[in-house]
Design a protein around this motif. Structure first.
Motif, PDB file in Angstrom:
ATOM      1  N   ASP A 116     -59.906 -40.726 -17.304  1.00  0.00           N
ATOM      2  CA  ASP A 116     -59.997 -39.974 -16.037  1.00  0.00           C
ATOM      3  C   ASP A 116     -61.458 -39.572 -15.808  1.00  0.00           C
TER       4      ASP A 116
ATOM      5  N   HIS B 151     -64.007 -40.583 -12.846  1.00  0.00           N
ATOM      6  CA  HIS B 151     -64.789 -39.634 -12.035  1.00  0.00           C
ATOM      7  C   HIS B 151     -66.249 -40.071 -11.961  1.00  0.00           C
TER       8      HIS B 151
ATOM      9  N   HIS C 207     -58.546 -42.970  -7.356  1.00  0.00           N
ATOM     10  CA  HIS C 207     -57.793 -41.718  -7.288  1.00  0.00           C
ATOM     11  C   HIS C 207     -56.754 -41.755  -6.163  1.00  0.00           C
TER      12      HIS C 207
ATOM     13  N   HIS D  40     -51.876 -38.049 -14.547  1.00  0.00           N
ATOM     14  CA  HIS D  40     -53.024 -38.396 -13.706  1.00  0.00           C
ATOM     15  C   HIS D  40     -54.025 -39.321 -14.400  1.00  0.00           C
TER      16      HIS D  40
ATOM     17  N   ASN E 117     -54.962 -43.347 -13.399  1.00  0.00           N
ATOM     18  CA  ASN E 117     -56.306 -43.868 -13.147  1.00  0.00           C
ATOM     19  C   ASN E 117     -56.657 -44.996 -14.107  1.00  0.00           C
TER      20      ASN E 117
END
Ligand SMILES: [Fe+2]
Length: 398
Positions: A208, A212, A277, A291, A295
């Motif tokens: 994740d 990002h 996302h 989550h 991803n």
């Protein structure tokens, strides 16, 4: 080619004005959690509600935070029923707990779910429900109780961002509240708190964080400031993620991974995320794929698709990941970067595809509309995605 970050500046128009925001106080380092007492004194608070999930409570971390606060003269209460991928209804239960005491600070301790729930409690302390009315960008009218956020995983970046993501189980969508009023007053990132995180959670939250860093680096809203953080986040995560998954007790690697996640959080706060996302949220809502895992399952195929939108930056991603790019064209180096991301996902045990995460194949088509409706993310993606392309990426990730 070398990573000279100043070289990113000419890509921006010199007359572009951009913001750079972070919470007012950030602490990073092993033992940082010990500063909790002093920081609460500085804020002048007297009654804290510690918001956490059952696992973090059981591990004793929330209890330790409460002790530190109590020693500093702060009375504490505990809400330890945070759900993973929190539903709107679960946030309301935490709000009810907060209303039962006259708290003047909300202390979130845990992964992204706990920190987002703490932000939701703060929001609802002065704004009427339901929380869905604040889904969107800058729709929160009043600033609620201050928050102190203490992550126990290295990945979500929630301690830094002004975002809180909740699952609206009635409408079957995951959506975000984005508001400067959700910034923590204090974020405390102590890598030692991540030492006991099991390999699978370490891997999912780590990918994740990598998502990002990469998505914000190639984002439409990327700036010279965010490029600095994003690129170093990619370097740190690529260098440390395998080690923290393989040997969670390695303090140096946990430090590097937590720093990478922290930098990635700073980057998404200011540059946002993108298509990966947007495509991940429907999976979480419909099939409760966590989550980070959502991803991780989508990132390689999304990058393959996005690559042509910014070959020079994709080439720098490859270099930051330690790939041998010397003498290669940007196109070839960019492909190496995509391959390196795919290999990293594989090495840390991400399942081969959505099939292995329990998603039925006939559900894929139904995700497309939800993904494209996340306009905040879609408009920030370097390549403008069509419905056909989104469906193709889901299928490639299956
Ligand atoms: Fe994320």
């Amino acid at each position: 080619m070398s990573i000279v970050t100043i070289a990113t500046i000419p890509e921006r128009r010199p007359d572009t004005v951009y913001p750079f925001r972070v919470p007012p106080a950030l602490f990073f380092g092993a033992g940082a959690v010990e500063l909790m007492g002093g920081e609460s004194k500085r804020l002048g608070v007297a009654r804290a509600l510690v918001v956490t999930d059952p696992g973090v409570a059981k591990a004793g971390i929330a209890g330790h935070v409460r002790e530190l606060l109590e020693v500093a003269g702060v009375t504490t209460g505990l809400y330890d029923q945070v759900e993973t991928e929190p539903s709107v209804a679960s946030v309301e239960r935490a709000v009810a707990a907060a209303q039962s005491g006259s708290y003047d600070v909300i202390v979130g301790v845990g992964g992204g779910s706990a920190l987002d729930t703490a932000k939701g409690v703060s929001l609802r302390s002065v704004n009427a429900g339901p929380i869905q009315r604040y889904f969107g960008v800058e729709l929160v009218p009043k600033t609620g109780l201050p928050t102190i956020l203490v992550p126990t995983t290295a990945g979500t970046g929630s301690e830094i961002t002004p975002n809180a993501i909740f699952d609206d189980t009635e409408r079957k969508v995951k959506a975000g509240v984005v508001s400067h009023r959700l910034f923590a007053q204090v974020a405390v990132v102590d890598p030692d708190l991540t030492l006991g995180v099991p390999p699978q959670v370490t891997a999912a939250s780590g990918i994740d964080a990598l998502t990002h860093a990469i998505e914000s680096y190639i984002a439409v809203r990327a700036t010279p400031h965010t490029d600095l953080y994003a690129l170093d986040a990619i370097r740190l995560i690529a260098a440390n993620l395998r080690t923290v998954v393989a040997r969670g007790s390695d303090r140096a690697a946990r430090y590097g991974q937590a720093l990478g996640s922290f930098y990635a959080g700073i980057s998404i706060t200011n540059a946002g995320t993108g298509l990966c996302h947007a495509m991940a949220y429907p999976l979480g809502s419909a099939y409760h794929v966590p989550h980070g895992m959502s991803n991780a399952l989508l990132l390689p195929a999304v990058l393959e698709y996005n690559m042509v939108a910014d070959l020079p930056k994709m080439a720098r991603i490859a270099e930051a990941m330690g790939e041998p790019v010397e003498g290669l064209s940007d196109r070839d180096a960019a492909q190496l970067g995509v391959d390196a991301v795919r290999q990293l996902c594989k090495d840390v045990g991400v399942p081969a595809g959505l099939r292995d995460a329990g998603v039925p194949e006939d559900a894929l088509e139904g995700f497309v509309e939800g993904a494209l409706s996340a306009q905040r993310l879609i408009t920030n993606n370097p390549r403008v995605p069509t419905a056909d392309a989104v469906l193709r990426i889901y299928r490639e990730s299956y």
